[in-house]
Scaffold this motif. Sequence first.
Motif, PDB file in Angstrom:
ATOM      1  N   MET A 173      47.294  46.610  36.686  1.00 67.90           N
ATOM      2  CA  MET A 173      47.326  47.345  37.956  1.00 67.90           C
ATOM      3  C   MET A 173      48.741  47.797  38.308  1.00 67.90           C
ATOM      4  O   MET A 173      48.930  48.862  38.892  1.00 67.90           O
ATOM      5  N   ARG A 174      49.722  46.962  37.948  1.00 70.74           N
ATOM      6  CA  ARG A 174      51.115  47.339  38.242  1.00 70.74           C
ATOM      7  C   ARG A 174      51.512  48.624  37.525  1.00 70.74           C
ATOM      8  O   ARG A 174      52.286  49.422  38.035  1.00 70.74           O
ATOM      9  N   PHE A 175      51.006  48.794  36.316  1.00 67.04           N
ATOM     10  CA  PHE A 175      51.287  50.031  35.575  1.00 67.04           C
ATOM     11  C   PHE A 175      50.259  51.113  35.869  1.00 67.04           C
ATOM     12  O   PHE A 175      50.296  52.187  35.271  1.00 67.04           O
ATOM     13  N   ARG A 176      49.348  50.808  36.761  1.00 65.60           N
ATOM     14  CA  ARG A 176      48.264  51.741  37.154  1.00 65.60           C
ATOM     15  C   ARG A 176      47.406  52.134  35.966  1.00 65.60           C
ATOM     16  O   ARG A 176      46.819  53.214  35.936  1.00 65.60           O
ATOM     17  N   LEU A 177      47.373  51.258  34.959  1.00 66.60           N
ATOM     18  CA  LEU A 177      46.410  51.435  33.877  1.00 66.60           C
ATOM     19  C   LEU A 177      45.033  51.016  34.366  1.00 66.60           C
ATOM     20  O   LEU A 177      44.018  51.421  33.808  1.00 66.60           O
ATOM     21  N   ALA A 178      44.996  50.193  35.398  1.00 61.84           N
ATOM     22  CA  ALA A 178      43.751  49.865  36.103  1.00 61.84           C
ATOM     23  C   ALA A 178      43.977  50.214  37.571  1.00 61.84           C
ATOM     24  O   ALA A 178      45.029  49.899  38.129  1.00 61.84           O
ATOM     25  N   ARG A 179      43.010  50.935  38.150  1.00 63.38           N
ATOM     26  CA  ARG A 179      43.107  51.316  39.570  1.00 63.38           C
ATOM     27  C   ARG A 179      41.780  51.057  40.258  1.00 63.38           C
ATOM     28  O   ARG A 179      41.121  52.000  40.722  1.00 63.38           O
ATOM     29  N   PRO A 180      41.365  49.794  40.325  1.00 61.89           N
ATOM     30  CA  PRO A 180      40.087  49.523  40.986  1.00 61.89           C
ATOM     31  C   PRO A 180      40.164  49.878  42.472  1.00 61.89           C
ATOM     32  O   PRO A 180      41.191  49.644  43.111  1.00 61.89           O
ATOM     33  N   ALA A 181      39.082  50.467  43.002  1.00 61.27           N
ATOM     34  CA  ALA A 181      39.053  50.793  44.431  1.00 61.27           C
ATOM     35  C   ALA A 181      38.879  49.527  45.262  1.00 61.27           C
ATOM     36  O   ALA A 181      39.319  49.455  46.406  1.00 61.27           O
ATOM     37  N   VAL A 182      38.203  48.540  44.653  1.00 57.62           N
ATOM     38  CA  VAL A 182      37.919  47.287  45.353  1.00 57.62           C
ATOM     39  C   VAL A 182      38.297  46.131  44.427  1.00 57.62           C
ATOM     40  O   VAL A 182      37.934  46.131  43.249  1.00 57.62           O
ATOM     41  N   VAL A 183      39.033  45.163  44.974  1.00 55.19           N
ATOM     42  CA  VAL A 183      39.342  43.948  44.228  1.00 55.19           C
ATOM     43  C   VAL A 183      38.632  42.788  44.920  1.00 55.19           C
ATOM     44  O   VAL A 183      38.826  42.564  46.116  1.00 55.19           O
ATOM     45  N   VAL A 184      37.779  42.115  44.162  1.00 57.44           N
ATOM     46  CA  VAL A 184      37.023  40.980  44.699  1.00 57.44           C
ATOM     47  C   VAL A 184      37.697  39.703  44.213  1.00 57.44           C
ATOM     48  O   VAL A 184      37.665  39.375  43.021  1.00 57.44           O
ATOM     49  N   ASP A 185      38.333  38.993  45.149  1.00 60.42           N
ATOM     50  CA  ASP A 185      39.116  37.799  44.801  1.00 60.42           C
ATOM     51  C   ASP A 185      38.198  36.589  44.699  1.00 60.42           C
ATOM     52  O   ASP A 185      37.636  36.133  45.698  1.00 60.42           O
ATOM     53  N   ILE A 186      38.050  36.070  43.477  1.00 65.16           N
ATOM     54  CA  ILE A 186      37.226  34.868  43.278  1.00 65.16           C
ATOM     55  C   ILE A 186      38.109  33.652  43.015  1.00 65.16           C
ATOM     56  O   ILE A 186      37.626  32.583  42.638  1.00 65.16           O
ATOM     57  N   GLY A 187      39.398  33.799  43.240  1.00 62.21           N
ATOM     58  CA  GLY A 187      40.357  32.751  42.902  1.00 62.21           C
ATOM     59  C   GLY A 187      40.204  31.466  43.693  1.00 62.21           C
ATOM     60  O   GLY A 187      40.787  30.453  43.331  1.00 62.21           O
ATOM     61  N   ARG A 188      39.462  31.512  44.800  1.00 61.72           N
ATOM     62  CA  ARG A 188      39.308  30.295  45.612  1.00 61.72           C
ATOM     63  C   ARG A 188      37.968  29.597  45.388  1.00 61.72           C
ATOM     64  O   ARG A 188      37.618  28.675  46.120  1.00 61.72           O
ATOM     65  N   LEU A 189      37.210  30.042  44.386  1.00 62.63           N
ATOM     66  CA  LEU A 189      35.910  29.406  44.127  1.00 62.63           C
ATOM     67  C   LEU A 189      36.125  28.135  43.301  1.00 62.63           C
ATOM     68  O   LEU A 189      35.870  28.082  42.100  1.00 62.63           O
ATOM     69  N   ASP A 190      36.604  27.104  43.987  1.00 60.67           N
ATOM     70  CA  ASP A 190      36.982  25.883  43.280  1.00 60.67           C
ATOM     71  C   ASP A 190      35.803  25.214  42.580  1.00 60.67           C
ATOM     72  O   ASP A 190      35.994  24.424  41.650  1.00 60.67           O
ATOM     73  N   ASP A 191      34.569  25.510  43.031  1.00 60.63           N
ATOM     74  CA  ASP A 191      33.414  24.892  42.378  1.00 60.63           C
ATOM     75  C   ASP A 191      33.179  25.467  40.978  1.00 60.63           C
ATOM     76  O   ASP A 191      32.343  24.954  40.236  1.00 60.63           O
ATOM     77  N   LEU A 192      33.912  26.517  40.632  1.00 58.10           N
ATOM     78  CA  LEU A 192      33.824  27.036  39.261  1.00 58.10           C
ATOM     79  C   LEU A 192      35.038  26.622  38.429  1.00 58.10           C
ATOM     80  O   LEU A 192      35.308  27.209  37.390  1.00 58.10           O
ATOM     81  N   SER A 193      35.761  25.630  38.916  1.00 58.88           N
ATOM     82  CA  SER A 193      36.886  25.069  38.154  1.00 58.88           C
ATOM     83  C   SER A 193      36.543  23.629  37.786  1.00 58.88           C
ATOM     84  O   SER A 193      36.608  22.731  38.625  1.00 58.88           O
ATOM     85  N   TYR A 194      36.109  23.419  36.543  1.00 63.10           N
ATOM     86  CA  TYR A 194      35.705  22.075  36.106  1.00 63.10           C
ATOM     87  C   TYR A 194      35.651  22.025  34.593  1.00 63.10           C
ATOM     88  O   TYR A 194      35.532  23.049  33.911  1.00 63.10           O
ATOM     89  N   ILE A 195      35.757  20.828  34.068  1.00 60.66           N
ATOM     90  CA  ILE A 195      35.539  20.577  32.640  1.00 60.66           C
ATOM     91  C   ILE A 195      34.606  19.377  32.567  1.00 60.66           C
ATOM     92  O   ILE A 195      34.957  18.284  33.017  1.00 60.66           O
ATOM     93  N   ARG A 196      33.382  19.609  32.067  1.00 59.38           N
ATOM     94  CA  ARG A 196      32.363  18.558  32.074  1.00 59.38           C
ATOM     95  C   ARG A 196      31.835  18.290  30.677  1.00 59.38           C
ATOM     96  O   ARG A 196      31.723  19.207  29.865  1.00 59.38           O
TER      97      ARG A 196
END
Lengths: 275, 154
Positions: free
Chosen positions: A41-64
Amino acid sequence: MIPAAFDYVRAGSADEAIAALATHGDEAKLLAGGHSLIPLMRFRLARPAVVVDIGRLDDLSYIRDGGDHVAIGALTRHRDVETSELVAARAGLLGEVTSHVGDPQVRHRGTLGGAVAHGDPASDIPSALIALGATLVAAGPQGSREISVDDFFSGFLETALADDEMLTEVRIPAADGARWGFEKFNRRAQDWAIVGVSAVVRAGGDVGVGLVNMHSTPVRAAAVEGALAGGASAAEAAELAAEGCEPTEDLNASVEYRQHLARVLTRRALEAAGL
Amino acid sequence: MEISVTINGATHTHDVEPRTLLVHYIRDVVGLTGTNIGCDTSSCGACTIHVNGESVKSCTMFAVQADGEDLLTIEGLADGDTLHPMQESFRQCHALQCGYCTPGMVMAAVSFLEENPNPSDREVRLGLEGNLCRCTGYHNIVKAVLHCAAGGEQ
């Protein structure tokens, strides 16, 4: 440089993220750790109109421990994979390969699922997933489905994920007692691989080999695996490493040089895995 | 979008554009210019800060991702006039030449030693592979990190 403007949506759950993807279609990109997406995105090689931040979905961070497999949530950070005792014991190749991704700062933020869903043929991790025969779990509006790693990478930076699907889990068939080798050839620390190879020899003798940066997608060295199954030595099988691959030429390497590297590095990786 | 971020113990609340990179927020909005911008390609590590205690390249995060998080920059490392042991080790070992990479190098080194308190020379070099020194002053930087790990004072 500054990325193009976008609308920011912070997802509170996987369902919210999928609903946002369903609404915005291919205008939207998921943001996990951001270490593949933000540089583009910094080089504008990607220019999404919408960015959906899933970085706080801690329930998808696990090793089982899933019994016959190790289940790793898509938002698990590289650092957590790299230092996991469970991964070391049951999917050791993945732990080692992950320790070669980027640098410590990148591994503190970057996620397994983000790296895989990005679909970069020069990324280290997909080679390990191919060698280990991983299954990828994707969630969409109609529920979840499982995708074999061999069906997942469909083109340069393209995957089998639909516009309204997100990767939620990576499953590694347990590889207790396996031996492995990972060879990454680059010219400077932290660089992408010019060519890389992951090889694993399971306790039962089955061999898996995945290549980095030898094709428009991460790719299995099927000819090598076939030759080994037919009784070839590591050195003989490694001669077939570039078969079926269409590597590109760039600043670092010609096509012929990449083919040469694939053969040499595959032999070394197989030898490191005990063959 | 309004974000609230703790930096060096103080809470900052601002309205930011989602595309604002964290390093630009820290430098241009909050005014803490100790964190440098070197490369624009996530390569050089000059912009390294700590997010919740771990080293991160602040050029590769959006400010909105830091909402609610606890940040530490080079300005927050010293205790008043007393340098942090890593800063003191850099000073004693002459681990800087032009100084441009130094804030990021120090922040990366502090985070590295927290994960690996007794590293070998080789481990220090691998641990700092995300930080480039264009003066190529690496030997003394590695010496400083080992000096700090050994307790600092001589």
